[in-house]
Design a protein around this motif. Structure first.
Motif, PDB file in Angstrom:
ATOM      1  N   ASP A  36       0.604  47.629  24.264  1.00 32.59           N
ATOM      2  CA  ASP A  36       1.203  46.315  24.468  1.00 32.59           C
ATOM      3  C   ASP A  36       2.068  46.341  25.719  1.00 32.59           C
ATOM      4  O   ASP A  36       2.446  47.410  26.213  1.00 32.59           O
ATOM      5  N   LEU A  37       2.400  45.152  26.201  1.00 31.78           N
ATOM      6  CA  LEU A  37       3.368  45.037  27.283  1.00 31.78           C
ATOM      7  C   LEU A  37       4.763  45.224  26.700  1.00 31.78           C
ATOM      8  O   LEU A  37       5.054  44.726  25.606  1.00 31.78           O
ATOM      9  N   GLN A 114      -1.342  52.518  33.603  1.00 33.41           N
ATOM     10  CA  GLN A 114      -2.469  51.802  33.022  1.00 33.41           C
ATOM     11  C   GLN A 114      -2.285  50.294  33.112  1.00 33.41           C
ATOM     12  O   GLN A 114      -1.193  49.798  33.326  1.00 33.41           O
ATOM     13  N   GLN A 115      -3.382  49.604  32.938  1.00 36.11           N
ATOM     14  CA  GLN A 115      -3.411  48.147  32.927  1.00 36.11           C
ATOM     15  C   GLN A 115      -3.337  47.690  31.478  1.00 36.11           C
ATOM     16  O   GLN A 115      -4.026  48.236  30.615  1.00 36.11           O
ATOM     17  N   GLY A 118      -4.170  42.592  31.511  1.00 34.27           N
ATOM     18  CA  GLY A 118      -4.441  42.131  32.864  1.00 34.27           C
ATOM     19  C   GLY A 118      -3.358  42.428  33.886  1.00 34.27           C
ATOM     20  O   GLY A 118      -3.488  42.079  35.050  1.00 34.27           O
ATOM     21  N   ARG A 119      -2.295  43.080  33.470  1.00 37.31           N
ATOM     22  CA  ARG A 119      -1.199  43.425  34.391  1.00 37.31           C
ATOM     23  C   ARG A 119      -1.237  44.900  34.733  1.00 37.31           C
ATOM     24  O   ARG A 119      -1.544  45.742  33.900  1.00 37.31           O
ATOM     25  N   TRP A 120      -0.881  45.197  35.994  1.00 41.76           N
ATOM     26  CA  TRP A 120      -0.761  46.585  36.423  1.00 41.76           C
ATOM     27  C   TRP A 120       0.212  46.654  37.583  1.00 41.76           C
ATOM     28  O   TRP A 120       0.531  45.660  38.221  1.00 41.76           O
ATOM     29  N   TRP A 121       0.669  47.860  37.830  1.00 34.85           N
ATOM     30  CA  TRP A 121       1.616  48.103  38.912  1.00 34.85           C
ATOM     31  C   TRP A 121       0.838  48.318  40.212  1.00 34.85           C
ATOM     32  O   TRP A 121       0.087  49.282  40.323  1.00 34.85           O
ATOM     33  N   LEU A 122       1.022  47.405  41.163  1.00 32.70           N
ATOM     34  CA  LEU A 122       0.438  47.601  42.492  1.00 32.70           C
ATOM     35  C   LEU A 122       1.083  48.812  43.149  1.00 32.70           C
ATOM     36  O   LEU A 122       0.420  49.634  43.758  1.00 32.70           O
ATOM     37  N   TRP A 123       2.403  48.867  43.054  1.00 29.28           N
ATOM     38  CA  TRP A 123       3.180  50.028  43.491  1.00 29.28           C
ATOM     39  C   TRP A 123       4.020  50.406  42.301  1.00 29.28           C
ATOM     40  O   TRP A 123       4.861  49.646  41.834  1.00 29.28           O
TER      41      TRP A 123
END
Length: 154
Positions: A36-37, A114-115, A118-123
């Motif tokens: 989960d987020l 990890q994603q 639909g969210r992930w860390w670009l940096w």
């Protein structure tokens, strides 16, 4: 190129730092363990500067890698969230493409490696607490989005 073990160690360090930015680190880790987020409130360790993802990517290429802090992305929402120092709202006040969210605003984020939803860390957060300098971010988003050289930094 990073060795897989080095990447894993950076993810662990980034996750530990993010969890410690919460008043309830155990709840953050629990959310991540169940894919989960995690909800992290801004204000204590950093503020969130929000932009459209496309605009944010254009600004990001103008910022040198060593000056870029964590940036979370959600393509479906067309959003990027930059972590900036808590005193950074004033530097970004005149940048119309960026909204600095108030202290206490909830950022819903995945772990660094990890994603999720639909969210992930670009940096990714790297565990050091490095954030994007608001003056650098303002210059990247500002008129012409000038690239700042090392000599131009205070």
């Amino acid at each position: 190129m990073d060795h897989p073990m080095q990447l894993a160690q950076r993810y662990v360090a980034g996750d530990a730092w993010l969890a410690q930015c919460s008043a309830h680190p155990d709840l953050v880790r629990q959310a991540w363990q169940t894919d989960d987020l995690a909800t992290l409130a801004s204000g204590e360790s950093w503020l969130v500067a929000e932009s459209r993802l496309v605009t944010g990517m254009a600004a990001a290429v103008r910022i040198r890698e060593e000056q870029r802090g964590p940036v979370l992305a959600d393509p479906e929402l067309d959003r990027a969230w930059w972590l900036v120092p808590t005193g950074g709202a004033g530097e970004l006040a005149g940048v119309r493409q960026v909204t600095v969210q108030p202290a206490g605003w909830s950022l819903h984020c995945p772990p660094t490696g990890q994603q999720v939803a639909g969210r992930w860390w670009l940096w990714r957060p790297d565990g050091t607490g490095r954030l994007t300098d608001p003056a650098v971010l303002a210059a990247a988003f500002g008129p012409g989005g000038h690239r700042l050289s090392a000599a131009g930094m205070a």
